[in-house]
Design an enzyme around this catalytic site. Structure first.
Site, short mmCIF file in Angstrom:
data_model
loop_
_atom_site.label_atom_id
_atom_site.label_comp_id
_atom_site.label_asym_id
_atom_site.label_seq_id
_atom_site.Cartn_x
_atom_site.Cartn_y
_atom_site.Cartn_z
N SER A 12 0.82 -1.21 0.00
CA SER A 12 0.00 0.00 0.00
C SER A 12 0.86 1.27 0.00
O SER A 12 0.37 2.35 -0.28
CB SER A 12 -0.87 0.02 1.25
OG SER A 12 -0.03 0.08 2.39
N GLY A 44 -5.36 -0.38 5.04
CA GLY A 44 -5.92 -1.07 6.20
C GLY A 44 -7.23 -0.52 6.72
O GLY A 44 -7.91 -1.16 7.53
N CYS A 74 2.38 -7.08 1.72
CA CYS A 74 1.33 -6.37 2.46
C CYS A 74 0.34 -7.42 2.97
O CYS A 74 -0.29 -8.12 2.18
CB CYS A 74 0.65 -5.40 1.49
SG CYS A 74 -0.73 -4.49 2.22
N THR A 76 -2.39 -6.82 4.46
CA THR A 76 -3.75 -6.36 4.20
C THR A 76 -4.20 -6.73 2.79
O THR A 76 -5.29 -7.30 2.60
CB THR A 76 -3.80 -4.82 4.38
OG1 THR A 76 -3.20 -4.49 5.63
CG2 THR A 76 -5.22 -4.31 4.34
N CYS A 187 2.11 -6.45 9.88
CA CYS A 187 1.98 -5.41 8.84
C CYS A 187 3.42 -5.04 8.48
O CYS A 187 4.25 -4.82 9.38
CB CYS A 187 1.24 -4.20 9.40
SG CYS A 187 1.31 -2.75 8.34
N1 DGL Z 1 1.84 -2.65 4.91
C1 DGL Z 1 0.53 -3.13 4.93
C2 DGL Z 1 0.40 -4.49 5.60
O1 DGL Z 1 1.33 -5.25 5.63
C3 DGL Z 1 -0.66 -2.27 5.07
C4 DGL Z 1 -0.61 -0.89 5.58
C5 DGL Z 1 -1.84 -0.07 5.24
O2 DGL Z 1 -1.84 0.50 4.16
O3 DGL Z 1 -2.79 0.00 6.03
O4 DGL Z 1 -0.66 -4.84 6.06
#
Ligand code: DGL
Length: 258
Positions: A12, A44, A74, A76, A187
């Site tokens: 993201s 998220g 990611c 998410t 995350c």
């Molecule tokens: N880096 C992302 C993850 O591993 C998501 C962060 C986001 O955009 O909320 O979940």
């Protein structure tokens, strides 16, 4: 058989750069095209449909660039979009999930008390419910949504010690941390906070992330397809972002070099 085609890695925003660092370290001959969707971050707090659409657009772009595999760096986007992407595209799509199994296995049969820090969407999605179901009878698991930690990275405030520690205290002061066996960083943005978590947690608590496991899995998949880069290939990282301002380019590079 080998392949010099690049690997597409996306997130993201800037969190997935923590995964790129792991790829560079363990697979130095690979070429990586990284795409951070900072213009649309955070994922998220979006709906699964929005995250699916955004992820699909990114993978379509990677396919046009001729990637041999995609890493969804990611948690998410993996929860919301991995299945659909795998149905749609004919290349390996490697996803991520909070490393809850690693945290529970550490107990070697003893009940573990584990905090899973992740985004609200990751913790709401069915994929996480299925993961919880595997471990919740034998372990005590506390899912903790921490959207503020994504914003801090995206706003370039990761070196602002006071802001970071204040935010961590807001999320984690509700726990008696001396009773926690481990915190799972579910995350990829949170992996950049490792030192801050170390400061917050007693030394008995482990800090666990899924980056190394994901990159190992990527290596196994590419090897099984005969698509690892040859030993003599020059690896490299290209960073791209949907937010094309100079600030984000500098921030992305500094996280890669961190
Ligand atoms: N880096 C992302 C993850 O591993 C998501 C962060 C986001 O955009 O909320 O979940």
């Amino acid at each position: 058989m080998t392949s010099t085609a690049p690997i597409g890695v996306f997130d993201s925003g800037l969190g997935g750069i923590s995964v790129v660092r792991e790829i560079r370290h363990n697979m130095p001959n690979e070429r990586v095209l990284y795409f951070g969707d900072s213009a649309n971050a955070p994922y998220g707090t979006k709906s699964p449909e929005q995250v699916r659409d955004l992820s699909n657009t990114i993978v379509e772009r990677f396919v046009k660039q001729g990637v041999k595999a995609v890493v969804i760096a990611c948690n998410t986007a993996t929860s919301a979009a991995a299945n659909e992407l795998r149905d749609r595209y004919d290349i390996p799509i490697i996803g991520m999930e909070p490393a809850l199994k690693v945290a529970c296995d550490r107990g070697e049969g003893h009940r573990q008390r584990v905090i899973v820090a992740a985004t609200p969407l990751t913790l709401r999605e069915k994929k996480f419910a299925v993961l919880m179901d595997r471990f919740k009878a034998d372990h005590t698991i506390f899912p903790e949504p921490c959207p503020g930690l994504v914003e801090i990275v995206e706003h370039g405030l990761l070196d602002d010690h006071d802001t970071v520690m204040r935010t961590l205290h807001e999320y984690f002061d509700q726990y008696d941390l001396s009773t926690i066996d481990s915190v799972v960083l579910g995350c990829t943005h949170f992996v950049f906070y490792r030192d801050y978590f170390r400061e917050l947690l007693p030394s008995s608590a482990a800090i666990i992330d899924g980056n190394a496991g994901t990159v190992r899995h990527l290596g196994v998949v590419l090897e099984s397809l005969g698509k690892l880069a040859p030993d003599h290939a020059d690896g490299g990282i290209e960073l791209a972002n949907s937010d094309t301002c100079e600030r984000i380019a500098r921030l992305a590079q500094s996280l890669l070099d961190r």
